[in-house]
Design a protein around this motif. Structure first.
Motif, PDB file in Angstrom:
ATOM      1  N   MET A 151       8.832  -4.285  -0.132  1.00  0.00           N
ATOM      2  CA  MET A 151       8.597  -2.940  -0.393  1.00  0.00           C
ATOM      3  C   MET A 151       8.652  -3.243  -2.218  1.00  0.00           C
ATOM      4  SD  MET A 151       8.219  -0.366   0.935  1.00  0.00           S
ATOM      5  CE  MET A 151       8.274  -0.300   2.768  1.00  0.00           C
ATOM      6  N   ALA A 152       9.189  -4.332  -2.796  1.00  0.00           N
ATOM      7  CA  ALA A 152       9.267  -4.359  -4.108  1.00  0.00           C
ATOM      8  C   ALA A 152       7.810  -4.749  -4.219  1.00  0.00           C
ATOM      9  CB  ALA A 152       9.966  -5.434  -4.637  1.00  0.00           C
ATOM     10  N   ARG A 153       7.072  -5.630  -3.570  1.00  0.00           N
ATOM     11  CA  ARG A 153       5.631  -5.943  -3.789  1.00  0.00           C
ATOM     12  C   ARG A 153       4.677  -4.907  -3.791  1.00  0.00           C
ATOM     13  NH1 ARG A 153       4.406 -11.148  -3.478  1.00  0.00           N
ATOM     14  NH2 ARG A 153       6.141 -11.570  -1.971  1.00  0.00           N
ATOM     15  N   LEU A 154       4.881  -3.915  -2.855  1.00  0.00           N
ATOM     16  CA  LEU A 154       4.407  -2.389  -2.708  1.00  0.00           C
ATOM     17  C   LEU A 154       4.373  -1.824  -4.058  1.00  0.00           C
ATOM     18  CD1 LEU A 154       2.515  -0.688  -0.744  1.00  0.00           C
ATOM     19  CD2 LEU A 154       4.534   0.181  -0.022  1.00  0.00           C
ATOM     20  N   ALA A 155       5.598  -1.622  -4.617  1.00  0.00           N
ATOM     21  CA  ALA A 155       5.764  -0.894  -5.931  1.00  0.00           C
ATOM     22  C   ALA A 155       5.003  -1.651  -7.005  1.00  0.00           C
ATOM     23  CB  ALA A 155       7.573  -0.980  -6.257  1.00  0.00           C
ATOM     24  N   VAL A 156       4.866  -2.906  -7.116  1.00  0.00           N
ATOM     25  CA  VAL A 156       4.419  -3.623  -8.163  1.00  0.00           C
ATOM     26  C   VAL A 156       2.616  -3.505  -7.818  1.00  0.00           C
ATOM     27  CG1 VAL A 156       3.493  -5.959  -8.617  1.00  0.00           C
ATOM     28  CG2 VAL A 156       5.919  -5.688  -8.498  1.00  0.00           C
ATOM     29  N   GLU A 157       2.472  -3.517  -6.479  1.00  0.00           N
ATOM     30  CA  GLU A 157       0.963  -3.362  -6.213  1.00  0.00           C
ATOM     31  C   GLU A 157       0.401  -1.878  -6.938  1.00  0.00           C
ATOM     32  OE1 GLU A 157      -1.185  -1.877  -2.445  1.00  0.00           O
ATOM     33  OE2 GLU A 157      -1.074  -3.949  -2.393  1.00  0.00           O
ATOM     34  N   ILE A 158       1.345  -1.156  -6.609  1.00  0.00           N
ATOM     35  CA  ILE A 158       1.073   0.562  -6.996  1.00  0.00           C
ATOM     36  C   ILE A 158       1.033   0.739  -8.437  1.00  0.00           C
ATOM     37  CG2 ILE A 158       1.323   3.031  -6.855  1.00  0.00           C
ATOM     38  CD1 ILE A 158       2.676   2.201  -3.905  1.00  0.00           C
ATOM     39  N   ALA A 159       2.167  -0.045  -9.204  1.00  0.00           N
ATOM     40  CA  ALA A 159       2.263   0.087 -10.678  1.00  0.00           C
ATOM     41  C   ALA A 159       1.033  -0.289 -11.272  1.00  0.00           C
ATOM     42  CB  ALA A 159       3.438  -0.480 -10.818  1.00  0.00           C
ATOM     43  N   ASN A 160       0.566  -1.416 -10.762  1.00  0.00           N
ATOM     44  CA  ASN A 160      -0.520  -2.198 -11.363  1.00  0.00           C
ATOM     45  C   ASN A 160      -1.972  -1.565 -11.377  1.00  0.00           C
ATOM     46  OD1 ASN A 160       0.861  -4.406 -12.318  1.00  0.00           O
ATOM     47  ND2 ASN A 160       0.532  -5.533 -10.442  1.00  0.00           N
ATOM     48  N   GLY A 161      -1.982  -0.569 -10.503  1.00  0.00           N
ATOM     49  CA  GLY A 161      -3.048   0.234 -10.197  1.00  0.00           C
ATOM     50  C   GLY A 161      -4.082  -0.613  -9.067  1.00  0.00           C
ATOM     51  N   ASP A 162      -3.495  -1.498  -8.266  1.00  0.00           N
ATOM     52  CA  ASP A 162      -4.284  -2.280  -7.421  1.00  0.00           C
ATOM     53  C   ASP A 162      -4.978  -1.291  -6.326  1.00  0.00           C
ATOM     54  OD1 ASP A 162      -3.539  -4.355  -9.021  1.00  0.00           O
ATOM     55  OD2 ASP A 162      -2.352  -5.183  -7.461  1.00  0.00           O
ATOM     56  N   GLU A 163      -5.957  -2.052  -5.855  1.00  0.00           N
ATOM     57  CA  GLU A 163      -6.508  -1.139  -4.723  1.00  0.00           C
ATOM     58  C   GLU A 163      -5.839  -1.485  -3.495  1.00  0.00           C
ATOM     59  OE1 GLU A 163      -9.473   1.039  -4.184  1.00  0.00           O
ATOM     60  OE2 GLU A 163      -9.363   0.890  -6.331  1.00  0.00           O
ATOM     61  N   PRO A 164      -5.540  -0.687  -2.475  1.00  0.00           N
ATOM     62  CA  PRO A 164      -4.702  -0.741  -1.369  1.00  0.00           C
ATOM     63  C   PRO A 164      -5.045  -2.061  -0.617  1.00  0.00           C
ATOM     64  CG  PRO A 164      -5.355   1.417  -1.542  1.00  0.00           C
ATOM     65  CD  PRO A 164      -6.095   0.683  -2.335  1.00  0.00           C
ATOM     66  N   GLY A 165      -4.131  -3.136  -0.528  1.00  0.00           N
ATOM     67  CA  GLY A 165      -4.387  -4.064   0.281  1.00  0.00           C
ATOM     68  C   GLY A 165      -4.121  -4.162   1.669  1.00  0.00           C
ATOM     69  N   GLU A 166      -4.471  -5.177   2.344  1.00  0.00           N
ATOM     70  CA  GLU A 166      -4.008  -5.080   3.798  1.00  0.00           C
ATOM     71  C   GLU A 166      -2.703  -5.406   4.359  1.00  0.00           C
ATOM     72  OE1 GLU A 166      -4.863  -8.756   7.110  1.00  0.00           O
ATOM     73  OE2 GLU A 166      -6.573  -8.392   5.831  1.00  0.00           O
ATOM     74  N   GLU A 167      -1.938  -5.883   3.225  1.00  0.00           N
ATOM     75  CA  GLU A 167      -0.504  -5.667   3.718  1.00  0.00           C
ATOM     76  C   GLU A 167       0.240  -4.344   3.513  1.00  0.00           C
ATOM     77  OE1 GLU A 167       3.692  -7.413   1.918  1.00  0.00           O
ATOM     78  OE2 GLU A 167       1.963  -8.527   1.563  1.00  0.00           O
ATOM     79  N   ARG A 168      -0.452  -3.501   2.528  1.00  0.00           N
ATOM     80  CA  ARG A 168      -0.145  -2.333   2.359  1.00  0.00           C
ATOM     81  C   ARG A 168      -0.423  -1.208   3.357  1.00  0.00           C
ATOM     82  NH1 ARG A 168      -1.697   1.181  -2.916  1.00  0.00           N
ATOM     83  NH2 ARG A 168      -2.136   3.199  -1.880  1.00  0.00           N
ATOM     84  N   GLY A 169      -1.633  -1.362   4.000  1.00  0.00           N
ATOM     85  CA  GLY A 169      -2.294  -0.639   5.128  1.00  0.00           C
ATOM     86  C   GLY A 169      -1.796  -0.997   6.286  1.00  0.00           C
ATOM     87  N   GLU A 170      -1.204  -2.156   6.654  1.00  0.00           N
ATOM     88  CA  GLU A 170      -0.648  -2.596   7.848  1.00  0.00           C
ATOM     89  C   GLU A 170       0.658  -2.073   7.903  1.00  0.00           C
ATOM     90  OE1 GLU A 170       0.392  -3.767  11.791  1.00  0.00           O
ATOM     91  OE2 GLU A 170      -1.544  -3.703  10.550  1.00  0.00           O
ATOM     92  N   MET A 171       1.510  -2.043   6.384  1.00  0.00           N
ATOM     93  CA  MET A 171       3.048  -1.334   6.524  1.00  0.00           C
ATOM     94  C   MET A 171       2.666   0.049   7.002  1.00  0.00           C
ATOM     95  SD  MET A 171       5.706  -1.658   3.538  1.00  0.00           S
ATOM     96  CE  MET A 171       5.564  -3.475   3.563  1.00  0.00           C
ATOM     97  N   LEU A 172       1.899   0.850   6.191  1.00  0.00           N
ATOM     98  CA  LEU A 172       1.755   2.185   6.126  1.00  0.00           C
ATOM     99  C   LEU A 172       1.285   2.664   7.954  1.00  0.00           C
ATOM    100  CD1 LEU A 172      -0.348   3.306   3.215  1.00  0.00           C
ATOM    101  CD2 LEU A 172       2.244   3.674   3.630  1.00  0.00           C
ATOM    102  N   ARG A 173       0.364   2.004   8.449  1.00  0.00           N
ATOM    103  CA  ARG A 173       0.004   1.894   9.986  1.00  0.00           C
ATOM    104  C   ARG A 173       1.515   1.841  10.703  1.00  0.00           C
ATOM    105  NH1 ARG A 173      -4.614  -0.087   8.008  1.00  0.00           N
ATOM    106  NH2 ARG A 173      -3.975  -2.358   8.769  1.00  0.00           N
ATOM    107  N   GLN A 174       2.446   0.975  10.584  1.00  0.00           N
ATOM    108  CA  GLN A 174       3.279   0.680  11.415  1.00  0.00           C
ATOM    109  C   GLN A 174       4.230   1.774  11.374  1.00  0.00           C
ATOM    110  OE1 GLN A 174       5.192  -2.901  10.049  1.00  0.00           O
ATOM    111  NE2 GLN A 174       3.569  -4.293  11.019  1.00  0.00           N
TER     112      GLN A 174
END
Length: 160
Positions: A1-24
């Motif tokens: 989850m910390a990786r997800l927080a960093v991704e969003i804070a950086n303004g990165d495009e949604p990655g594959e890991e984030r998409g998979e986590m949301l789907r799950q």
């Protein structure tokens, strides 16, 4: 989850890991407008976690998106783990709850997660330091290489 927080804070495009986590977890990808409500508070909380305080930005995030803690074993028998938001919840709320809980763990000294901010000139992106000895200084190899080359050129110029 910390990786997800960093991704969003950086303004990165949604990655594959984030998409998979949301789907799950039965959560839709939030649209950019809805996510924009979360980003300033999340960015401040990530910055605070990187610096080891102040605690207030993390507490603000926890107040806005209070975790709802429960044990879940959706991955099968023997895989029980903590969840901080109900599956299928509104995407921004789900992300807020989970990221707030993850950052709370980081500022309280979770030894499994170390966050950092890139030392490359002009970068400032956040990263999760998963190096063996937790001494990472750059968000990417590109920033590390750019910094190394700049230092080499500066030494050559100074040498004459």
């Amino acid at each position: 989850m910390a990786r997800l927080a960093v991704e969003i804070a950086n303004g990165d495009e949604p990655g594959e890991e984030r998409g998979e986590m949301l789907r799950q977890h039965g959560v839709a990808e939030p649209d950019a407008g809805a996510l924009a409500v979360l980003v300033p508070a999340l960015r401040a909380a990530v910055e605070a976690a990187v610096q080891g305080g102040p605690l207030e930005p993390v507490n603000v995030l926890l107040e806005r998106y209070p975790p709802v803690i429960r044990v879940d074993g959706h991955d099968g028998p023997g895989t029980a783990h903590l969840h901080f938001a109900p599956n299928g919840e509104d995407p921004v709320t789900w992300l807020g709850r989970n990221c707030a809980a993850a950052l709370a763990h980081v500022v309280c000294g979770d030894p499994a997660v170390t966050l950092g901010r890139c030392h490359a000139a002009g970068c400032g992106r956040f990263y999760v330091d998963d190096s063996r000895n937790r001494t990472r200084r750059f968000c990417s190899n590109a920033c590390a290489s750019r910094t190394t080359v700049a230092a080499y050129r500066a030494r050559r110029k100074a040498a004459g």
